[in-house]
Design a protein around this motif. Structure first.
Motif, PDB file in Angstrom:
ATOM      1  N   ARG A   1      52.078 -20.380-110.849  1.00 41.63           N
ATOM      2  CA  ARG A   1      51.433 -21.026-111.992  1.00 41.63           C
ATOM      3  C   ARG A   1      49.951 -21.261-111.762  1.00 41.63           C
ATOM      4  N   SER A   2      49.498 -21.201-110.517  1.00 45.25           N
ATOM      5  CA  SER A   2      48.078 -21.410-110.227  1.00 45.25           C
ATOM      6  C   SER A   2      47.265 -20.125-110.332  1.00 45.25           C
ATOM      7  N   ILE A   3      47.921 -18.990-110.517  1.00 45.05           N
ATOM      8  CA  ILE A   3      47.205 -17.718-110.621  1.00 45.05           C
ATOM      9  C   ILE A   3      46.614 -17.591-112.017  1.00 45.05           C
ATOM     10  N   PRO A   4      45.321 -17.330-112.157  1.00 42.23           N
ATOM     11  CA  PRO A   4      44.704 -17.210-113.490  1.00 42.23           C
ATOM     12  C   PRO A   4      45.319 -16.078-114.301  1.00 42.23           C
ATOM     13  N   THR A   5      45.273 -16.246-115.618  1.00 41.10           N
ATOM     14  CA  THR A   5      45.865 -15.247-116.512  1.00 41.10           C
ATOM     15  C   THR A   5      45.178 -13.899-116.387  1.00 41.10           C
ATOM     16  N   LEU A   6      43.857 -13.890-116.284  1.00 40.39           N
ATOM     17  CA  LEU A   6      43.132 -12.615-116.160  1.00 40.39           C
ATOM     18  C   LEU A   6      43.531 -11.877-114.893  1.00 40.39           C
ATOM     19  N   GLU A   7      43.763 -12.611-113.819  1.00 40.08           N
ATOM     20  CA  GLU A   7      44.190 -11.971-112.575  1.00 40.08           C
ATOM     21  C   GLU A   7      45.594 -11.395-112.723  1.00 40.08           C
ATOM     22  N   LEU A   8      46.459 -12.094-113.442  1.00 43.03           N
ATOM     23  CA  LEU A   8      47.806 -11.570-113.692  1.00 43.03           C
ATOM     24  C   LEU A   8      47.754 -10.276-114.500  1.00 43.03           C
ATOM     25  N   MET A   9      46.797 -10.188-115.420  1.00 41.84           N
ATOM     26  CA  MET A   9      46.699  -9.005-116.270  1.00 41.84           C
ATOM     27  C   MET A   9      46.027  -7.842-115.552  1.00 41.84           C
TER      28      MET A   9
END
Length: 380
Positions: free
Chosen positions: A247-255
């Motif tokens: 949950r601490s991983i930013p959304t842009l990094e996930l994408m």
């Protein structure tokens, strides 16, 4: 947006704030009791407790926001119905689709709030919470310097201090080390000091004794020492290599870099796909639950007995959507290609709300069906 739409939307927002405050307070109290016992019991100050509480608030708000939006939608619609405001609007020619515009606008506003939470506030707070937890885990004073209590900083290790002087001197220290199943060691010292050497932490005991019990041969040996150094780094630096909370991983990094996250943090592609799309789905489901709360109560029309049956149906549908979200989670975790299933509860909710609005726009046909059934029974 008409004056009536603004009026209803303002009622939605006021009740939404009220229900959010109540639900967050209830969840926060339950969470704070556990957090208080854990932090204060480990020797932390009240400021650390309030800091951790503030960092957990975004996650609490994320959980209660859809419920607060649903409760506000049901409550306001019920009040408009009981005070005949909806009946008057329908009598003036307003269709259920027109009456649903404030509920749709309210759902979009709550969806925007949820998006800010899931994409910005929640990852940032979770990351900061992880950093603070790691700092406290490395804090010798918080883990060991608590007088008059038996502490267990690690499995098989017991530590006790009778008194701590203002200059940092530890009086009457007891340390039991039973991590090795073949032998048990007990250290006692009249005085002790904590010394840090870079990344290492040592406990210097003075005027003490070491008792070593060989559990295999049942042999006890004792050693009296003037000073003795015991390395306690392993008791403190236990969580330095843990991976990031997903949950601490930013959304842009996930994408952008899911493969790199899988390599560094060990999360599967299914876990990353579920977390990414769930952040968008949580926002969209707010629109579905607000429309369900409005459209379900609109089916009942005006009645002196209230619309408790419609309200109960709306609550059952809310539970159904939550159960459906849990059902579709497992296939996505197993196979990332099934990520569209994450949006299935939202799609189902919008379809149900659309169906209810369509039925509400045809009250004459529903009333005619209800009246023909008794007539047929009398004829027979």
């Amino acid at each position: 947006m008409s004056r009536y739409d603004r009026y209803v939307l303002s009622q939605y927002l006021v009740l939404f704030g009220f229900f959010s405050l109540i639900l967050v307070a209830v969840f926060w109290i339950n969470r704070a009791v556990v957090l208080f016992d854990k932090l204060i019991g480990d020797g932390q100050s009240a400021m650390v407790f309030f800091e951790f509480t503030a960092l957990t608030l975004p996650n609490l708000i994320r959980m209660v926001l859809p419920m607060a939006a649903f409760a506000a939608s049901v409550y306001v619609t019920n009040r408009l119905n009981s005070e005949s405001e909806l009946t008057v609007m329908q009598a003036t020619g307003s269709s259920p689709w027109q009456l649903a515009r404030p509920a749709l606008a309210f759902g979009l506003i709550t969806a925007a709030m949820m998006s800010i939470l899931t994409h910005v506030l929640l990852p940032a707070s979770t990351k900061q919470l992880e950093l603070r937890e790691a700092e406290i885990a490395r804090n010798v004073t918080a883990r060991l310097l608590t007088e008059g209590s038996f502490l267990h900083p690690a499995g098989g290790v017991t530590f006790y201090i009778r008194q701590i002087d203002p200059d940092g001197r530890l009086n009457d220290v007891f340390l039991s080390d039973q991590r090795d199943p073949k032998q048990s060691v007990i250290y006692t010292g009249a005085e002790a000091f904590l010394v840090r050497d870079g990344e290492r932490s040592n406990l210097i005991m003075v005027d003490g004794m070491a008792q070593r019990l060989d559990t295999v041969t049942q042999t006890l040996s004792t050693t009296v020492f003037a000073d003795f150094s015991f390395d306690i780094s392993s008791l403190i630096n236990k969580n330095d290599t843990r991976t990031r909370n997903i949950r601490s991983i930013p959304t842009l990094e996930l994408m952008r870099s899911p493969d790199a996250i899988t390599e560094t943090d060990g999360y599967t592609s299914g876990q990353l796909a579920e977390e990414l799309h769930l952040r968008f789905a949580r926002a969209l489901v707010c629109v579905a639950v607000t429309l369900i709360g409005f459209s379900t109560l609109l089916l009942g029309g005006f009645s002196r007995f209230g619309v408790w049956r419609q309200a109960l149906l709306a609550f059952v549908l809310l539970v159904f959507l939550e159960v459906l979200r849990g059902i579709v989670s497992d296939p996505v975790l197993e196979n990332a290609d099934f990520w569209p299933l994450t949006y299935l509860p939202t799609v189902v909710g919008v379809i149900i709300a659309t169906l209810f609005l369509w039925l509400a726009s045809r009250p004459k046909k529903r009333r005619a069906k209800a009246n023909t059934a008794p007539t047929a029974e009398v004829a027979t």
